[in-house]
Design an enzyme around this catalytic site. Sequence first.
Site, PDB file in Angstrom:
ATOM      1  N   LYS A  58      42.252  48.332  11.782  1.00  0.00           N
ATOM      2  CA  LYS A  58      42.086  48.590  13.221  1.00  0.00           C
ATOM      3  C   LYS A  58      43.389  48.297  13.961  1.00  0.00           C
ATOM      4  CE  LYS A  58      37.130  47.885  13.002  1.00  0.00           C
ATOM      5  NZ  LYS A  58      35.960  47.013  13.103  1.00  0.00           N
ATOM      6  N   GLN A 102      34.460  41.259  15.134  1.00  0.00           N
ATOM      7  CA  GLN A 102      34.112  41.835  13.831  1.00  0.00           C
ATOM      8  C   GLN A 102      32.836  41.180  13.287  1.00  0.00           C
ATOM      9  OE1 GLN A 102      35.673  44.457  12.472  1.00  0.00           O
ATOM     10  NE2 GLN A 102      34.319  44.468  10.712  1.00  0.00           N
ATOM     11  N   ASP A 125      32.630  48.340  21.087  1.00  0.00           N
ATOM     12  CA  ASP A 125      31.672  48.559  20.000  1.00  0.00           C
ATOM     13  C   ASP A 125      30.368  49.177  20.511  1.00  0.00           C
ATOM     14  OD1 ASP A 125      32.292  47.975  17.314  1.00  0.00           O
ATOM     15  OD2 ASP A 125      32.350  45.825  17.727  1.00  0.00           O
TER      16      ASP A 125
HETATM   17  N1  GUN Z   1      31.081  45.449  10.899  1.00  0.00           N
HETATM   18  C1  GUN Z   1      30.693  46.598  10.289  1.00  0.00           C
HETATM   19  N2  GUN Z   1      30.751  47.639  11.139  1.00  0.00           N
HETATM   20  C2  GUN Z   1      31.189  47.146  12.319  1.00  0.00           C
HETATM   21  C3  GUN Z   1      31.459  47.747  13.579  1.00  0.00           C
HETATM   22  O1  GUN Z   1      31.287  48.952  13.808  1.00  0.00           O
HETATM   23  N3  GUN Z   1      31.900  46.896  14.542  1.00  0.00           N
HETATM   24  C4  GUN Z   1      32.067  45.571  14.327  1.00  0.00           C
HETATM   25  N4  GUN Z   1      32.482  44.826  15.350  1.00  0.00           N
HETATM   26  N5  GUN Z   1      31.820  44.985  13.169  1.00  0.00           N
HETATM   27  C5  GUN Z   1      31.388  45.781  12.171  1.00  0.00           C
END
Ligand code: GUN
Length: 296
Positions: A58, A102, A125
Amino acid sequence: MTGAQALPQVIDGKAAAAQVLAEVREQVLGLKEQGLQPALAVVLVGSDAASQVYVRNKILRAGEVGIASLEYALPATCTLAELLDLIAQLNADSTVNGILVQLPLPAHIDENAVLQSVDPAKDVDGFHSENVGGLSQGRNVLTPCTPAGCLRLLKNTLGDLRGKHAVVVGRSNIVGKPMAALLLQADCSVTVVHSRSLDAAALCRQADIVVAAVGRPNLIDASWLKTGCVVIDVGINRLSVGGSSRLVGDVDYASALTKASAITPVPGGVGPMTIALLMNNTLIAARQQWAAQGTL
Ligand code: GUN
């Protein structure tokens, strides 16, 4: 003439993601000329190996499109109060446009309390209940990145989705439920299949569109699919075979190829789209914040 089916289209998620990222980069460049730069804060708690890889990707992708990124790594032993304190600081910081925590979080941390503490305007998100509710009402809100990426792939492949029967396999908050809401908004008829469904395969066989997001390697094979359907495989499962390991989806790819008209591979399908849509969400959030402040 034989009755042989045409080879299915392999949906190229890398190419589709590159297109989204190029559009974001161009818009970010335009904003920079006005002295504005979107910024994304990424919070990682603990040392889960897969999460570390996702966070690193990311941050890398943000750099490539000109989005500033701030990485906060907290130890697995951190308390809920410490995490909430950090999020409160990021909420209050007007130079931060997007906040991503995350998941998964360590078991002692109340995930819901954390997700609800993020300012909905910075919730890139789309996990805050205000954004979840807005999505289910069809309002224009920040939308979870993976389902938004799947929707883009489907629109690229099929064009108009109106009237299609979509079956979503899995009902998670991150993918299954928001995916169903997005498909409904795109005028599909939507069925959500899950572990308590009485005959998941029979329901799936009625689908024009199958989105698989259950986290069970190779669960869905050709016997679940109608000829000509489009398959989006969200699963990323690591299978150990002998001494080595490989990634497989929730769909048995080789088997599904005999029925589907188009299908996403794993890897190289949905995965790259998730990060691209995160960058897009950060750009949208930044624009909305600046517009609200009268800066833009
Ligand atoms: N863990 C797995 N997928 C995601 C996501 O789309 N966003 C976040 N913040 N954590 C994740």
